[in-house]
Write a protein that holds these residues in place. Structure first.
Motif, PDB file in Angstrom:
ATOM      1  N   GLU A  31      11.237   4.498 118.605  1.00  0.00           N
ATOM      2  CA  GLU A  31      11.557   3.678 119.774  1.00  0.00           C
ATOM      3  C   GLU A  31      10.307   3.002 120.339  1.00  0.00           C
ATOM      4  O   GLU A  31      10.397   2.208 121.280  1.00  0.00           O
ATOM      5  CB  GLU A  31      12.196   4.550 120.860  1.00  0.00           C
ATOM      6  N   LEU A  32       9.154   3.292 119.744  1.00  0.00           N
ATOM      7  CA  LEU A  32       7.893   2.748 120.245  1.00  0.00           C
ATOM      8  C   LEU A  32       7.457   1.529 119.439  1.00  0.00           C
ATOM      9  O   LEU A  32       7.971   1.269 118.350  1.00  0.00           O
ATOM     10  CB  LEU A  32       6.800   3.811 120.170  1.00  0.00           C
ATOM     11  N   VAL A  34      10.825   9.477 117.043  1.00  0.00           N
ATOM     12  CA  VAL A  34      11.264   9.116 115.694  1.00  0.00           C
ATOM     13  C   VAL A  34      12.662   9.677 115.443  1.00  0.00           C
ATOM     14  O   VAL A  34      12.918  10.858 115.694  1.00  0.00           O
ATOM     15  CB  VAL A  34      10.292   9.640 114.626  1.00  0.00           C
ATOM     16  N   THR A  35      13.527   8.844 114.952  1.00  0.00           N
ATOM     17  CA  THR A  35      14.849   9.261 114.509  1.00  0.00           C
ATOM     18  C   THR A  35      14.920   9.120 112.996  1.00  0.00           C
ATOM     19  O   THR A  35      14.584   8.057 112.450  1.00  0.00           O
ATOM     20  CB  THR A  35      15.952   8.394 115.144  1.00  0.00           C
ATOM     21  N   ILE A  36      15.308  10.186 112.299  1.00  0.00           N
ATOM     22  CA  ILE A  36      15.453  10.127 110.845  1.00  0.00           C
ATOM     23  C   ILE A  36      16.793   9.477 110.517  1.00  0.00           C
ATOM     24  O   ILE A  36      17.848   9.939 110.954  1.00  0.00           O
ATOM     25  CB  ILE A  36      15.368  11.531 110.217  1.00  0.00           C
ATOM     26  N   THR A  40       8.614   4.647 108.459  1.00  0.00           N
ATOM     27  CA  THR A  40       9.102   4.632 109.837  1.00  0.00           C
ATOM     28  C   THR A  40       8.857   3.265 110.450  1.00  0.00           C
ATOM     29  O   THR A  40       7.714   2.793 110.495  1.00  0.00           O
ATOM     30  CB  THR A  40       8.383   5.699 110.687  1.00  0.00           C
ATOM     31  N   SER A  41       9.904   2.614 110.884  1.00  0.00           N
ATOM     32  CA  SER A  41       9.779   1.297 111.505  1.00  0.00           C
ATOM     33  C   SER A  41       9.559   1.438 113.006  1.00  0.00           C
ATOM     34  O   SER A  41      10.029   2.386 113.645  1.00  0.00           O
ATOM     35  CB  SER A  41      11.041   0.472 111.242  1.00  0.00           C
ATOM     36  N   ILE A  47      12.122   9.543 102.854  1.00  0.00           N
ATOM     37  CA  ILE A  47      12.717   9.583 104.191  1.00  0.00           C
ATOM     38  C   ILE A  47      12.533   8.222 104.864  1.00  0.00           C
ATOM     39  O   ILE A  47      11.462   7.611 104.766  1.00  0.00           O
ATOM     40  CB  ILE A  47      12.054  10.685 105.040  1.00  0.00           C
ATOM     41  N   VAL A  48      13.557   7.772 105.540  1.00  0.00           N
ATOM     42  CA  VAL A  48      13.490   6.548 106.325  1.00  0.00           C
ATOM     43  C   VAL A  48      13.755   6.900 107.780  1.00  0.00           C
ATOM     44  O   VAL A  48      14.723   7.619 108.091  1.00  0.00           O
ATOM     45  CB  VAL A  48      14.510   5.496 105.849  1.00  0.00           C
TER      46      VAL A  48
END
Length: 448
Positions: free
Chosen positions: A114-115, A17-19, A157-158, A109-110
């Motif tokens: 990568e999954l 996860v990247t914030i 989280t997308s 938070i957005v």
């Protein structure tokens, strides 16, 4: 599904996860600052709860569209739920926690992963890494100075597949499971451009102690604590993660639950799915954990009950605070091992029936006189029928909704299975490795 060890199930530990952004959201209308009373039940729940709600891709809603709708909905919702934008504070004069409804806001938070959703494996297998989707870095449950922290943080989280997760981390003093589900229903309604579905009742004085406090029962389920040297610290301490436990997920199908109900025939009380399930789990856990105890020794079980319909007059269903208490029941090890299942179910039923208005008020008054918390040999924590997965958002229902839990030997956690109530339940059990095989044997042996 049977049972599967969490070690055997390949869990993804890094969700990559990247914030992307972290902002504060404020009520859309300025509110008058006030102090919000917290009941004695709320007082002991000063710790954070993480839940994650997974959604499949909806081609009509881009992730940017979802984020924008949620932000606007939250800003509007913080008008009715003004306490959520406040901060926890300690009133030295009263010697208790309260919420300063100061409009300081919630965090939003957005992030992106990568999954793909399918890379996470079976979503109904509890995975502590899911905390990465629920504002893992926004709080620290184990720090003492927490009073400046937001009471609620949202994270969207997308995933690469177009699906996304909505994670929520909130202080437990803000909601119980029932009121949190009502909050989600209202969030979905506002996001869809509709009015509040259920206007919240924020009056926590409805569960205030009587004056003078009147404790009418002995309350063996409650343990007194020594006064904390730091009045701002939670009475709920951090979990001891040094104990080596084996974690296993068991599945009870709808057929299994029907079988348990059949085995309880002749019970003098109404037979419910929860009561037979709790009786089954209690018997398995107690007999495994108490092998060194005498057959005449008592063993106890706790489970949460909703006070709203039990009080006189009943609490509004829309009551936002924590309106649950721990019902308790006890019997001997010999009765669990040699008695009929029907008799065990009756003991569980009696524990629930004990929690009437007088008993609940006595527990609340006990909390006015003493500091403490419930304690039993077995605690069954059920997320089974809270209905988070039934909330309809503009982009659809969640594929799955779950709490993020760290397995504990003291707590048996019950989750809904993917597909809803009709698909049965999942049960998370944590035990020392040498006891888990015995538990597995009893779990299936007692089903037949």
């Amino acid at each position: 599904m049977g049972s599967l060890s969490l070690q055997e199930q390949t869990l993804v530990h890094d969700l990559k996860v990247t914030i992307l952004s972290s902002t504060k959201l404020y009520p859309s209308e300025k509110q008058e600052r006030r102090s919000m009373f917290l009941s004695n039940i709320d007082q002991v729940l000063d710790f954070n709860v993480h839940t994650v709600h997974f959604f499949k891709k909806n081609t009509k809603f881009s992730i940017e569209n979802v984020v924008e709708k949620l932000k606007l909905a939250l800003e509007k919702l913080l008008v009715a739920y003004d306490f959520l934008a406040g901060r926890l504070t300690f009133n030295n004069g009263e010697g208790r926690l309260e919420i300063d409804c100061n409009g300081e806001g919630v965090r939003f938070i957005v992030g992106s992963s990568e999954l793909c959703l399918e890379d996470l494996g079976e979503l109904d297998y509890p995975n502590p890494a899911f905390k990465q989707l629920a504002a893992e870095q926004a709080f620290d449950d184990c720090v003492e100075e927490k009073l400046d922290q937001p009471l609620c943080v949202f994270q969207v989280t997308s995933f690469k597949c177009g699906g996304f997760a909505m994670g929520v981390c909130n202080n437990h003093c803000t909601f119980d499971g029932i009121s949190f589900q009502t909050f989600l229903i209202n969030l979905a309604a506002i996001a869809a451009g509709k009015p509040l579905a259920v206007p919240p009742c924020n009056d926590r004085h409805l569960l205030a102690a009587r004056s003078p406090p009147t404790v009418k029962f002995p309350h063996p389920e409650l343990i007194k604590l020594q006064p904390s040297s730091n009045p701002n610290s939670s009475m709920i301490t951090c979990t001891n993660t040094n104990l080596k436990l084996n974690h296993k997920l068991f599945h009870l199908t709808s057929k299994d639950i029907s079988t348990l109900k059949q085995k309880a025939q002749g019970c003098k009380y109404t037979i419910t799915s929860f009561n037979v399930m709790a009786a089954h789990l209690w018997r398995c856990k107690a007999l495994v954990s108490n092998t060194m105890k005498l057959s005449t020794d008592e063993t106890s079980m706790l489970f949460a009950v909703n006070l709203r319909p039990r009080l006189k007059p009943p609490l509004p269903q829309s009551y936002t605070g924590n309106a649950v208490l721990s019902a308790w029941c006890s019997t001997t090890n010999k009765a669990l091992k040699e008695g009929s299942f029907k008799e065990v179910v009756e003991v569980v039923c009696e524990g629930g029936r004990r929690m009437d208005d007088e008993y609940a008020r006595s527990v609340i008054d006990w909390g006015e006189l003493y500091k403490g918390f419930p304690k039993g040999d077995v605690f069954v924590s059920s997320w089974w029928k809270l209905g988070f997965e039934e909330v309809v958002y503009p982009w659809g229902k969640p594929v799955y909704s779950c709490p993020v839990v760290v397995p504990s030997q003291d707590i048996t956690v019950v989750f809904p299975a993917i597909g809803g109530v009709d698909e049965g339940v999942n049960v998370l059990v944590a035990l020392p490795c040498e006891l888990m095989d015995h538990y597995s044997t009893l779990f299936y042996e007692f089903l037949h």
